[in-house]
Design a protein around this motif. Structure first.
Motif, PDB file in Angstrom:
ATOM      1  N   GLY A  79       0.837  -1.187   0.000  1.00 34.06           N
ATOM      2  CA  GLY A  79       0.000   0.000   0.000  1.00 34.06           C
ATOM      3  C   GLY A  79       0.875   1.241   0.000  1.00 34.06           C
ATOM      4  N   ASP A  80       0.311   2.361  -0.376  1.00 34.16           N
ATOM      5  CA  ASP A  80       1.087   3.590  -0.510  1.00 34.16           C
ATOM      6  C   ASP A  80       1.856   3.959   0.749  1.00 34.16           C
ATOM      7  N   SER A  81       1.196   3.976   1.909  1.00 38.21           N
ATOM      8  CA  SER A  81       1.887   4.418   3.118  1.00 38.21           C
ATOM      9  C   SER A  81       2.987   3.434   3.511  1.00 38.21           C
ATOM     10  N   TYR A 132       4.658   1.497   1.515  1.00 44.40           N
ATOM     11  CA  TYR A 132       5.709   1.669   0.512  1.00 44.40           C
ATOM     12  C   TYR A 132       6.601   2.859   0.864  1.00 44.40           C
ATOM     13  N   VAL A 133       5.999   3.968   1.218  1.00 44.65           N
ATOM     14  CA  VAL A 133       6.773   5.168   1.556  1.00 44.65           C
ATOM     15  C   VAL A 133       7.584   4.940   2.821  1.00 44.65           C
ATOM     16  N   ASN A 137      10.868   7.759  -9.608  1.00 46.58           N
ATOM     17  CA  ASN A 137      10.645   8.988  -8.838  1.00 46.58           C
ATOM     18  C   ASN A 137      11.760   9.290  -7.840  1.00 46.58           C
ATOM     19  N   GLU A 157       1.551   3.725   9.694  1.00 45.14           N
ATOM     20  CA  GLU A 157       0.685   3.405   8.551  1.00 45.14           C
ATOM     21  C   GLU A 157      -0.725   3.861   8.831  1.00 45.14           C
TER      22      GLU A 157
END
Length: 50
Positions: free
Chosen positions: A3-5, A7-8, A29, A50
């Motif tokens: 998921g995005d969070s 992953y970051v 990126n 998260e």
């Protein structure tokens, strides 16, 4: 797939040093990761969740 969070968080706390040693050549990126790293560096402590 992460998921995005997640992953970051994993990217900034774990993967970024390895990416940097490779020159960020195969990282999508990379300029955004560098901007995030510079932002985090301005703070004494950052807590990720998260």
């Amino acid at each position: 797939m992460l998921g995005d969070s997640k992953y970051v968080i994993e990217g900034i706390t774990g993967w970024l040093p390895g990416w940097k040693t490779k020159g960020g050549k195969s990282v999508a990126n990379m300029e955004l990761w560098q901007a995030l790293e510079m932002t985090v560096a301005r703070h004494e402590s950052v807590t990720w969740s998260e």
